[in-house]
Write a protein that holds these residues in place. Structure first.
Motif, PDB file in Angstrom:
ATOM      1  N   TYR A  28       0.824  -1.147   0.185  1.00 16.58           N
ATOM      2  CA  TYR A  28       0.266   0.004   0.036  1.00 16.58           C
ATOM      3  C   TYR A  28       0.868   1.431   0.039  1.00 16.58           C
ATOM      4  O   TYR A  28       1.955   1.230   0.716  1.00 16.58           O
ATOM      5  N   GLY A  83     -12.425   2.215   0.230  1.00 11.85           N
ATOM      6  CA  GLY A  83     -10.993   2.580   0.385  1.00 11.85           C
ATOM      7  C   GLY A  83     -10.460   2.002   1.572  1.00 11.85           C
ATOM      8  O   GLY A  83     -11.024   1.163   2.456  1.00 11.85           O
ATOM      9  N   THR A  95      -5.130   7.869   3.869  1.00 14.69           N
ATOM     10  CA  THR A  95      -5.835   7.222   2.715  1.00 14.69           C
ATOM     11  C   THR A  95      -4.817   6.550   1.941  1.00 14.69           C
ATOM     12  O   THR A  95      -3.786   6.999   1.579  1.00 14.69           O
ATOM     13  N   CYS A  96      -5.129   5.168   1.808  1.00 15.62           N
ATOM     14  CA  CYS A  96      -3.904   4.406   1.047  1.00 15.62           C
ATOM     15  C   CYS A  96      -4.597   3.489   0.062  1.00 15.62           C
ATOM     16  O   CYS A  96      -5.673   3.261  -0.212  1.00 15.62           O
ATOM     17  N   THR A  97      -3.682   3.219  -1.133  1.00 17.70           N
ATOM     18  CA  THR A  97      -4.248   2.592  -2.352  1.00 17.70           C
ATOM     19  C   THR A  97      -3.176   1.391  -2.251  1.00 17.70           C
ATOM     20  O   THR A  97      -1.972   1.560  -2.203  1.00 17.70           O
TER      21      THR A  97
END
Length: 99
Positions: A28, A83, A95-97
């Motif tokens: 992430y 998310g 916030t992570c992706t």
């Protein structure tokens, strides 16, 4: 000779289930510039194992209204359809992706 074959065959068959259960590793990248790796093991569904800030942390799965929430050692990881977020200590929630 037959005994050696039976022992070898038994060893192969006992190792087969271990190879079949694959773990999931996900990297992430977060909005604050940090990154971490999360590992999810089928034989340990109650934990998420993270490599974050140079240390290994095991987070325990907690009750969540939607998605999954894992906490432990001052870290909270939330994964949902909308998310992924992570909170660490006094730092703001990031916030992570998936990378």
């Amino acid at each position: 000779m037959n005994r050696k074959i039976v022992v070898a065959l038994g060893a192969v068959l006992s190792a087969a289930p271990l190879a079949a259960s694959a773990e999931t590793f996900q990297t992430y990248v977060c909005a604050d510039g940090s990154q971490f790796v999360a590992a999810f093991y089928p034989q340990d569904p109650r934990h998420a194992h993270l490599q974050i800030d140079g240390r290994a942390v095991a987070l325990t799965k907690r009750v969540a209204l939607s998605g999954s929430r894992y906490t432990g050692h001052g870290v909270t990881l939330k994964i949902s359809k909308t998310g992924t977020t992570i909170a660490r200590g006094k730092r703001p929630v990031a916030t992570c992706t998936i990378q």
